[in-house]
Design a protein around this motif. Structure first.
Motif, PDB file in Angstrom:
ATOM      1  N   LYS A 122       0.831  -1.211   0.000  1.00 58.72           N
ATOM      2  CA  LYS A 122       0.000   0.000   0.000  1.00 58.72           C
ATOM      3  C   LYS A 122       0.863   1.257   0.000  1.00 58.72           C
ATOM      4  CE  LYS A 122      -3.848  -2.225   2.424  1.00 58.72           C
ATOM      5  NZ  LYS A 122      -4.701  -2.217   3.634  1.00 58.72           N
ATOM      6  N   LYS A 123       2.012   1.196   0.667  1.00 56.73           N
ATOM      7  CA  LYS A 123       2.872   2.374   0.749  1.00 56.73           C
ATOM      8  C   LYS A 123       3.589   2.674  -0.554  1.00 56.73           C
ATOM      9  CE  LYS A 123       3.997   2.645   5.704  1.00 56.73           C
ATOM     10  NZ  LYS A 123       5.113   2.652   6.680  1.00 56.73           N
ATOM     11  N   THR A 124       4.027   1.633  -1.246  1.00 51.84           N
ATOM     12  CA  THR A 124       4.861   1.835  -2.434  1.00 51.84           C
ATOM     13  C   THR A 124       4.173   1.455  -3.738  1.00 51.84           C
ATOM     14  OG1 THR A 124       5.815  -0.386  -2.333  1.00 51.84           O
ATOM     15  CG2 THR A 124       6.887   1.333  -1.007  1.00 51.84           C
ATOM     16  N   ALA A 125       2.988   0.844  -3.653  1.00 47.61           N
ATOM     17  CA  ALA A 125       2.251   0.386  -4.836  1.00 47.61           C
ATOM     18  C   ALA A 125       3.026  -0.668  -5.618  1.00 47.61           C
ATOM     19  CB  ALA A 125       1.889   1.560  -5.744  1.00 47.61           C
ATOM     20  N   ARG A 126       3.938  -1.376  -4.969  1.00 46.61           N
ATOM     21  CA  ARG A 126       4.660  -2.461  -5.620  1.00 46.61           C
ATOM     22  C   ARG A 126       3.903  -3.771  -5.463  1.00 46.61           C
ATOM     23  NH1 ARG A 126      10.025  -0.551  -2.637  1.00 46.61           N
ATOM     24  NH2 ARG A 126      10.408   1.326  -3.852  1.00 46.61           N
ATOM     25  N   GLY A 127       4.085  -4.663  -6.430  1.00 47.70           N
ATOM     26  CA  GLY A 127       3.445  -5.954  -6.381  1.00 47.70           C
ATOM     27  C   GLY A 127       2.153  -5.952  -7.192  1.00 47.70           C
ATOM     28  N   PRO A 128       1.625  -7.138  -7.425  1.00 45.31           N
ATOM     29  CA  PRO A 128       2.224  -8.433  -7.105  1.00 45.31           C
ATOM     30  C   PRO A 128       3.359  -8.783  -8.071  1.00 45.31           C
ATOM     31  CG  PRO A 128       0.185  -8.738  -8.297  1.00 45.31           C
ATOM     32  CD  PRO A 128       0.307  -7.264  -8.065  1.00 45.31           C
ATOM     33  N   LEU A 129       4.172  -9.773  -7.691  1.00 48.33           N
ATOM     34  CA  LEU A 129       5.237 -10.232  -8.578  1.00 48.33           C
ATOM     35  C   LEU A 129       4.664 -11.235  -9.571  1.00 48.33           C
ATOM     36  CD1 LEU A 129       8.255 -10.760  -6.138  1.00 48.33           C
ATOM     37  CD2 LEU A 129       7.588  -8.712  -7.407  1.00 48.33           C
ATOM     38  N   ALA A 130       5.197 -11.215 -10.766  1.00 48.96           N
ATOM     39  CA  ALA A 130       4.756 -12.142 -11.816  1.00 48.96           C
ATOM     40  C   ALA A 130       5.948 -12.952 -12.312  1.00 48.96           C
ATOM     41  CB  ALA A 130       4.123 -11.370 -12.972  1.00 48.96           C
ATOM     42  N   ALA A 131       5.673 -14.064 -12.962  1.00 46.72           N
ATOM     43  CA  ALA A 131       6.730 -14.941 -13.471  1.00 46.72           C
ATOM     44  C   ALA A 131       7.734 -14.141 -14.307  1.00 46.72           C
ATOM     45  CB  ALA A 131       6.121 -16.060 -14.310  1.00 46.72           C
ATOM     46  N   GLY A 132       9.007 -14.405 -14.090  1.00 44.88           N
ATOM     47  CA  GLY A 132      10.066 -13.696 -14.803  1.00 44.88           C
ATOM     48  C   GLY A 132      10.389 -12.339 -14.221  1.00 44.88           C
ATOM     49  N   TRP A 133       9.886 -12.048 -13.023  1.00 41.61           N
ATOM     50  CA  TRP A 133      10.086 -10.731 -12.408  1.00 41.61           C
ATOM     51  C   TRP A 133      11.554 -10.405 -12.222  1.00 41.61           C
ATOM     52  CZ3 TRP A 133      12.698 -10.043  -7.839  1.00 41.61           C
ATOM     53  CH2 TRP A 133      12.991 -11.204  -7.101  1.00 41.61           C
ATOM     54  N   ARG A 134      12.380 -11.407 -11.963  1.00 42.59           N
ATOM     55  CA  ARG A 134      13.796 -11.156 -11.681  1.00 42.59           C
ATOM     56  C   ARG A 134      14.522 -10.544 -12.877  1.00 42.59           C
ATOM     57  NH1 ARG A 134      18.506 -14.365 -11.850  1.00 42.59           N
ATOM     58  NH2 ARG A 134      17.308 -16.168 -12.570  1.00 42.59           N
TER      59      ARG A 134
END
Length: 321
Positions: free
Chosen positions: A166-178
């Motif tokens: 909620k603070k950074t609006a990051r996520g969710p992670l998806a396949a190949g995120w790295r």
């Protein structure tokens, strides 16, 4: 067993401050995780946590902890260890470089040594420790999104495929995120362990490597999932949080220990185990169903009690099983 390097990537913040944010998130995660895992007389007791200075790596922190975990060991291992014991963890944290060493007083032949370096990449550096590249077959990439973790550690709120900060609006992670996320931070770990007890070496070393892998995977998932709790904290604030968590963790362990000392009820007796096993210890080997081997016991070397981090892993001479 050969040493292994673990390259573990985790999302971080803007390039110029990501190391500092990663450090704060890591300290927060370690403190909270240790407190969560403590209770019932087991967990992590902090013996010391104080500033330290290294001539090469600069200002840092040295910590010493006692990890009580008898009930968390597999049955085959619990049969031949004392009812209550602890593992000593000594860590020299000169971020972005750290060294952690584990030892056990009644098992002088057990040694675990972990060297860590943090870099602003996705695990692409194959010689991060600047000595010699780790063979590819000994490198294990941990993916905090897709790699399985033990069922007992799974929490839906820590599932990064559905997590949103909620603070950074990051996520969710998806396949190949790295490979797509930028910036990204990687924690490189070189793990060396040895357990020089004839008949138990391979099984025990494999158990240690698996558990280190699980701990790292769970911990880094939590560091991301708990982002809204630590994001925006200063280093001073997270150190204060760390101090309070350590006090609570120590209180839980000591309270249970006092209760046990005052209790008249004890669980089923276990045969006394007053010495460590060695290849020359015929009676101890017979107790656990092994035949004594005519192998000379390697002489033990004394280690100095210094605040300086160890120079590096030293591989003992393994005996074939």
């Amino acid at each position: 067993m050969p040493r292994r390097r673990i390259a573990l990537s985790a999302s971080a913040s803007e390039t110029d401050v990501r190391r500092r944010h990663y450090k704060i998130g890591q300290l927060y995660m370690i403190s909270k995780h240790s407190c969560e895992q403590s209770g019932g007389g087991e967990g992590v007791e902090v013996v010391r946590n104080e500033p330290d200075t290294h001539p090469v790596h600069g200002v840092g922190q040295v910590t010493e902890k006692r990890i009580y975990l008898s009930s968390k060991l597999p049955d085959w291992m619990r049969r031949w260890i004392p009812r209550i014991f602890y593992v000593t963890e000594k860590a020299w944290n000169f971020y972005p470089y750290t060294v952690t060493e584990y030892s056990c007083s009644f098992l002088p032949k057990l040694n675990i040594w972990i060297e860590t370096r943090f870099e602003n990449n996705n695990g692409s550096n194959d010689n991060v420790f600047a000595d010699s590249p780790t063979p590819k077959e000994n490198v294990c990439f941990l993916d905090i999104l897709s790699d399985p973790i033990p069922d007992k550690h799974f929490k839906s709120e820590e599932d990064l495929s559905s997590w949103v900060s909620k603070k950074t609006a990051r996520g969710p992670l998806a396949a190949g995120w790295r490979n797509r996320t930028e910036p990204v931070m990687c924690s490189y770990k070189r793990v060396h362990c040895s357990f020089e007890v004839y008949g138990f070496q391979t099984r025990t070393e494999e158990f240690i490597h698996k558990n280190i892998r699980d701990i790292l995977l769970v911990g880094h998932r939590q560091a991301v999932a708990w982002m809204d709790e630590w994001h925006g904290m200063s280093l001073e604030e997270v150190r204060e949080f760390e101090r309070k968590q350590q006090e609570e963790t120590n209180r839980r362990i000591k309270t249970k220990s006092t209760d046990n000392n005052n209790s008249e009820v004890d669980s089923a007796p276990r045969p006394p185990f007053l010495r460590s096993i060695s290849v020359q210890d015929e009676n101890s080997l017979k107790k656990i169903g092994l035949k004594p081997a005519d192998i000379p016991d390697p002489s033990s070397s004394s280690s100095s009690s210094s605040n300086a981090p160890p120079a590096g892993p030293v591989r003992m001479h393994s005996m074939p099983e």
